[in-house]
Design a protein around this motif. Structure first.
Motif, mmCIF file in Angstrom:
data_model
loop_
_atom_site.group_PDB
_atom_site.id
_atom_site.type_symbol
_atom_site.label_atom_id
_atom_site.label_comp_id
_atom_site.label_asym_id
_atom_site.label_seq_id
_atom_site.Cartn_x
_atom_site.Cartn_y
_atom_site.Cartn_z
ATOM 1 N N ILE A 66 0.873 -0.961 0.142
ATOM 2 C CA ILE A 66 -0.158 -0.066 0.219
ATOM 3 C C ILE A 66 0.826 1.238 0.117
ATOM 4 C CG2 ILE A 66 -1.594 1.505 1.514
ATOM 5 C CD1 ILE A 66 -2.923 -1.183 2.241
ATOM 6 N N LEU A 67 1.977 1.280 0.829
ATOM 7 C CA LEU A 67 2.871 2.526 0.662
ATOM 8 C C LEU A 67 3.435 2.537 -0.373
ATOM 9 C CD1 LEU A 67 4.552 1.749 4.322
ATOM 10 C CD2 LEU A 67 2.951 3.574 3.700
ATOM 11 N N PHE A 68 3.634 1.366 -1.206
ATOM 12 C CA PHE A 68 4.468 1.491 -2.609
ATOM 13 C C PHE A 68 3.438 2.177 -3.668
ATOM 14 C CE2 PHE A 68 5.683 0.014 -6.846
ATOM 15 C CZ PHE A 68 7.078 -0.041 -6.577
ATOM 16 N N SER A 69 2.069 1.882 -3.494
ATOM 17 C CA SER A 69 1.213 2.335 -4.154
ATOM 18 C C SER A 69 1.039 3.588 -4.130
ATOM 19 C CB SER A 69 -0.182 1.597 -4.057
ATOM 20 O OG SER A 69 -0.851 1.879 -2.834
ATOM 21 N N PHE A 70 1.153 4.441 -2.634
ATOM 22 C CA PHE A 70 1.212 5.881 -2.749
ATOM 23 C C PHE A 70 2.259 6.465 -3.029
ATOM 24 C CE2 PHE A 70 -2.230 4.588 0.503
ATOM 25 C CZ PHE A 70 -3.142 5.391 0.099
ATOM 26 N N GLY A 71 3.282 5.851 -3.653
ATOM 27 C CA GLY A 71 4.375 6.384 -4.166
ATOM 28 C C GLY A 71 5.561 6.412 -3.109
ATOM 29 N N TYR A 72 5.376 5.749 -1.934
ATOM 30 C CA TYR A 72 6.859 5.602 -1.208
ATOM 31 C C TYR A 72 7.443 4.300 -1.782
ATOM 32 C CZ TYR A 72 4.138 8.866 1.332
ATOM 33 O OH TYR A 72 3.669 10.189 1.724
ATOM 34 N N HIS A 73 8.371 4.359 -2.803
ATOM 35 C CA HIS A 73 9.043 3.202 -3.301
ATOM 36 C C HIS A 73 10.187 2.732 -2.409
ATOM 37 C CE1 HIS A 73 7.401 5.537 -6.860
ATOM 38 N NE2 HIS A 73 6.686 4.528 -6.612
ATOM 39 N N TRP A 74 10.845 3.668 -1.713
ATOM 40 C CA TRP A 74 11.595 3.323 -0.691
ATOM 41 C C TRP A 74 11.441 4.513 0.631
ATOM 42 C CZ3 TRP A 74 13.235 5.520 -5.517
ATOM 43 C CH2 TRP A 74 13.668 6.910 -5.304
ATOM 44 N N ILE A 75 12.000 3.945 1.473
ATOM 45 C CA ILE A 75 11.842 4.889 2.734
ATOM 46 C C ILE A 75 13.020 4.907 3.428
ATOM 47 C CG2 ILE A 75 10.666 5.154 5.102
ATOM 48 C CD1 ILE A 75 8.254 3.640 3.880
ATOM 49 N N ARG A 76 13.553 6.208 3.579
ATOM 50 C CA ARG A 76 14.872 6.209 4.172
ATOM 51 C C ARG A 76 14.802 6.148 5.817
ATOM 52 N NH1 ARG A 76 18.586 11.942 4.321
ATOM 53 N NH2 ARG A 76 20.332 10.939 5.741
ATOM 54 N N LYS A 77 15.455 5.291 6.287
ATOM 55 C CA LYS A 77 15.477 5.146 7.995
ATOM 56 C C LYS A 77 16.815 5.536 8.643
ATOM 57 C CE LYS A 77 14.619 0.669 9.168
ATOM 58 N NZ LYS A 77 14.250 -0.429 9.619
ATOM 59 N N LYS A 78 16.779 5.964 9.696
ATOM 60 C CA LYS A 78 17.848 6.224 10.544
ATOM 61 C C LYS A 78 17.786 5.750 11.882
ATOM 62 C CE LYS A 78 20.766 10.245 12.071
ATOM 63 N NZ LYS A 78 20.943 11.734 11.989
ATOM 64 N N GLY A 79 18.507 4.960 12.329
ATOM 65 C CA GLY A 79 18.655 4.470 13.863
ATOM 66 C C GLY A 79 17.762 3.236 13.610
ATOM 67 N N LYS A 80 17.617 2.708 14.859
ATOM 68 C CA LYS A 80 16.437 1.444 14.837
ATOM 69 C C LYS A 80 15.773 1.357 16.149
ATOM 70 C CE LYS A 80 20.593 -1.323 16.738
ATOM 71 N NZ LYS A 80 21.385 -2.782 16.590
ATOM 72 N N PRO A 81 14.629 0.432 16.086
ATOM 73 C CA PRO A 81 13.971 0.498 17.097
ATOM 74 C C PRO A 81 14.790 -0.289 18.320
ATOM 75 C CG PRO A 81 12.754 -0.755 15.477
ATOM 76 C CD PRO A 81 14.278 -0.385 14.907
ATOM 77 N N ALA A 82 14.571 0.189 19.760
ATOM 78 C CA ALA A 82 15.171 -0.121 20.847
ATOM 79 C C ALA A 82 14.664 -1.508 20.924
ATOM 80 C CB ALA A 82 15.084 0.869 21.967
ATOM 81 N N PRO A 83 15.193 -2.504 22.009
ATOM 82 C CA PRO A 83 14.392 -3.494 22.369
ATOM 83 C C PRO A 83 13.365 -3.442 22.910
ATOM 84 C CG PRO A 83 16.830 -3.780 22.799
ATOM 85 C CD PRO A 83 16.650 -2.465 22.356
ATOM 86 N N ARG A 84 12.289 -4.199 22.749
ATOM 87 C CA ARG A 84 11.205 -4.130 23.235
ATOM 88 C C ARG A 84 10.956 -4.185 24.975
ATOM 89 N NH1 ARG A 84 7.174 -4.640 26.877
ATOM 90 N NH2 ARG A 84 4.811 -5.027 25.924
ATOM 91 N N GLU A 85 12.069 -4.670 25.587
ATOM 92 C CA GLU A 85 12.188 -4.970 26.961
ATOM 93 C C GLU A 85 12.782 -3.593 27.346
ATOM 94 O OE1 GLU A 85 13.604 -7.086 24.836
ATOM 95 O OE2 GLU A 85 12.424 -8.857 24.942
#
Length: 546
Positions: free
Chosen positions: A150-169
Motif C-alpha cells: 500500500i505504501l508503494f502504491s502511494f509512491g513511497y518506493h523506498w523509505i529512508r530510515k535512521k536508527g533502529k527500534p530499541a529492544p522491546r524490553e
C-alpha cells in the motif's frame, strides 16, 4: 489582591467604579458629548470592579503564537509542471489504484483468517486477556507485507530510515509525531504494535478489522473514565513482554509537520521508558500532511506523484524522571523537546482542541480559520477550560457574525444576546478589547470569559445577583424581573425579540423561568453577563449623565 474568601459584603463596592482600580487601565477615549456611566465611585467605569486589584489576562507577557500547525502547505495551483506531471502520472495512478485495492483485499482476507475463532478484541481488553497467539501473529505477516505494498502504491518506493527500534524490553512504548495517515501504515508494517485508537475507527470498512488485529486499546478522548481505562491498559500491556510494543501519537491528531503541538499524557503516565520516533516528508511542491485538506484530494495527489519521500528516525530512549514529584507532564515535555530538537521545529501549546475549533470554523464557511485557534493546551492548563466548553463559546462567537479576519465588533456582540450597545455594554466589551481595535477575536473572548469565571469573587457575585433579583413569591426570575434588572443597570429597554433572546440565554432549561441553577449555569458560561446585574448587586440605581 482580592481576598481568597470574599464575602457578600466585599461586593458592596459598585461594579461601575474607576477602571484603574484593578490594573485594567482605560484605553478607549469616549466622545466628549457621549453619555458616561456613573455610580458610586467614579467616572470612566469598570463593569468588573469586583476583580479588585487582580490583573486581567491581557497584562501577562504571553502573546499569541503565529503558528498554524494544521495548514497544508500545498499551493492551490502549482503551474505547468504540476499539470504535466498529473497527465503523465495518470496511467501510473490507475495501476497504483489497482495495487492499492488488491493489497487491501489480501490484507483483509489474511487478517480475517487470523482473527477467526479468536475472542473479539473489545471483550479481550475488558477481560484483561493475554496476547495474540504466535501462529496468528505469523499469519499477520501477510497483512504487514500488504501494508508495505500500500505504501508503494502511494509512491513511497523506498523509505529512508535512521536508527533502529530499541529492544522491546528496554522501551515498551513508542511515540511518534503524526503528520499523515501514512505513519500508522508504516508502523504496522515495521513494528506491528498495539495501538491506542478512537472507538470510531472500529467501524471503518476493512481498516477496522485490521486495527482489531493489533490488539487495539480503544479510548473515548472526551470520557475521563475511558481515558483512565486506556491508561491502565497501556500500563498492563507495556509491563508484559508477550505483548507487542505500544504505539501512541501523543499529539492526538495530525499536523503539518512544521510544529509539534501539545502532547497528551497517556503514553507517559504509566512511567515506562519511551522511544521517540520522528517522521519527515521532504517535498518541494506537494505537502503530504493531512491538515486542512480532504482525504480524497490527498490520496489523489499521492497517486499522481513520481515519488513521495519519507524519512523515519528512531531517537534515543527517553526515561521517566527519577524524582517522583516530576510527573507525567515533565516526562511528556522532555520527550516533546527531544523530538522538536531532532525535527528542528517549534513545540507549541496548540492541541487537538484547536483542530476542532478550526474545523468548526471551516464548517461555518469562515475565512482565515486559523485565526480562531486559541492554544487550547495553555488555556486548559491556565484556566481549566475544557474543549467542550470552548466549543460552546465558539458557537456563540460564530453567531455574532465575525468578519473575514474572525473579529467581532461591540454592536454585533451584544445584538447576539438581544441587547443594544449602551454605555455599560461598551464598557463591558472593552474588557475583551484590550488592543483598542473596537473588535475582538475568539481567543480574547474565550480567555476573558475564563479569567472572569476563575476569579474568587465571581461565584459569590452570581449568588448575590440571584438573591437580589428573584421574585420572593416564586424564588425564580421572570421576565418582569429581568426588565427591572436592565433598568437598574442603566440598559435601554429592548424590543420584545431582544428581551426574548436575553431571557432564553439565561433560561438554560427553557422552562420559561430562570432558576438559580439556570442563572449560575448561564453566568458560568458567559461570565461577563454579571455586569448586567451591577445595579442589583450594589443595591444602587445607575443614571446617565450627559
Amino acid at each position: 489582591m482580592a481576598s481568597r474568601n470574599p464575602s457578600h459584603d466585599s461586593l458592596s463596592t459598585p461594579l461601575l467604579s474607576d477602571s484603574t482600580t484593578n490594573g485594567h487601565a482605560e484605553h478607549h477615549d469616549d466622545d466628549d458629548d457621549a453619555p458616561t456611566v456613573c455610580g458610586g465611585g467614579g467616572g470612566g467605569g469598570d463593569p468588573f470592579a469586583f476583580l479588585s486589584e487582580d490583573r486581567p489576562p491581557w497584562w501577562t507577557p504571553r502573546g499569541v503564537s503565529p503558528a498554524d500547525p494544521f495548514r497544508n502547505g500545498t499551493p492551490g495551483w502549482c503551474g505547468a509542471y504540476e499539470f504535466v506531471k498529473v497527465l503523465v502520472c495518470a496511467p501510473v495512478a490507475a495501476v497504483r489504484l489497482v495495487l492499492f485495492g488488491v493489497s487491501i483485499a489480501v490484507g483483509y482476507a489474511a487478517t480475517w483468517v487470523a482473527l477467526r475463532g479468536w475472542v473479539d478484541v473489545r471483550e479481550r481488553t475488558q477481560e484483561g486477556a493475554g496476547p495474540m497467539p504466535a501462529w496468528r501473529r505469523r499469519l499477520m505477516w501477510i497483512t504487514r507485507i500488504s501494508a508495505r505494498c500500500i505504501l508503494f502504491s502511494f509512491g513511497y518506493h523506498w523509505i529512508r530510515k535512521k536508527g533502529k527500534p530499541a529492544p522491546r524490553e528496554l522501551a515498551p512504548i513508542v511515540v511518534s509525531n503524526h503528520v499523515s495517515y501514512i505513519e500508522p501504515i508504516y508502523f504496522f508494517y515495521e513494528l506491528f504494535p498495539t495501538i491506542v485508537s478512537s472507538d470510531s475507527h472500529d467501524s471503518i470498512p476493512f481498516v477496522g478489522t485490521i486495527i482489531r488485529a493489533m490488539q487495539v486499546i480503544y479510548v473515548d478522548r472526551f470520557s475521563p473514565a475511558s481515558r483512565k481505562s486506556a491508561v491502565n491498559e497501556i500500563k498492563r500491556k507495556a509491563a508484559c513482554n508477550s505483548f507487542p510494543r505500544v504505539l501512541l501519537f501523543p499529539e492526538g491528531t495530525t499536523t503539518n509537520g512544521r510544529f509539534l503541538i501539545s502532547f497528551q499524557h497517556g503514553a507517559f503516565i504509566p512511567g515506562y521508558p519511551v522511544q521517540p520516533v520522528i517522521v519527515r516528508y521532504p517535498h518541494v511542491h506537494f505537502d503530504q500532511s493531512w491538515g486542512n485538506i480532504s482525504l480524497g484530494k490527498l490520496m489523489f495527489k499521492m497517486f499522481t506523484q513520481f515519488h513521495n519521500f519519507m524519512e523515519v528516525e528512531y531517537l534515543p530512549v527517553v526515561y521517566p524522571p527519577e524524582i517522583k514529584q516530576e510527573n507525567a507532564l515533565h516526562f511528556a515535555e522532555n520527550t516533546s523537546y527531544a523530538m522538536a530538537h531532532a525535527l528542528n521545529v517549534i513545540p507549541t501549546s496548540y492541541s487537538y482542541g484547536d483542530s476542532m475549533i478550526m474545523a468548526r470554523a471551516v464548517e461555518d464557511g469562515k475565512v482565515n480559520c486559523s485565526n480562531y485557534m486559541v492554544e487550547m493546551a495553555w488555556v486548559k492548563e491556565t484556566y481549566g477550560v475544557s474543549t467542550s466548553e470552548a466549543m460552546a463559546l465558539l458557537e456563540d462567537f460564530l453567531g455574532m457574525n465575525p468578519d473575514k479576519d474572525g473579529r467581532v465588533n461591540a454592536q454585533d456582540f451584544w445584538a447576539h444576546f438581544g441587547l443594544n450597545c449602551t454605555p455599560l455594554c461598551k464598557k463591558t466589551f472593552q474588557y475583551f478589547d484590550f488592543e483598542a481595535k473596537e473588535s475582538i477575536t475568539f481567543r480574547q473572548f474565550l480567555i476573558g470569559c475564563a479569567h472572569l469565571r476563575k476569579h474568587p469573587s465571581f461565584q459569590d457575585a452570581c449568588e448575590t445577583a440571584f438573591d437580589r433579583c428573584r421574585n420572593p413569591l416564586t424564588s425564580h426570575i421572570g421576565r418582569e424581573q429581568v426588565a427591572d434588572v436592565l433598568r437598574s443597570s442603566m440598559l435601554e429597554l429592548m424590543t420584545d425579540n431582544g428581551m426574548m433572546k436575553l431571557f432564553k440565554t439565561l433560561d438554560v432549561d427553557d422552562d420559561d423561568r430562570i432558576s438559580k441553577d439556570d442563572l449560575m449555569a448561564s453566568l458560568a458560561k458567559l461570565p461577563f453577563m454579571i455586569a448586567l446585574f451591577a445595579g442589583r448587586i450594589n443595591g444602587e440605581v445607575y443614571i446617565e449623565i450627559v
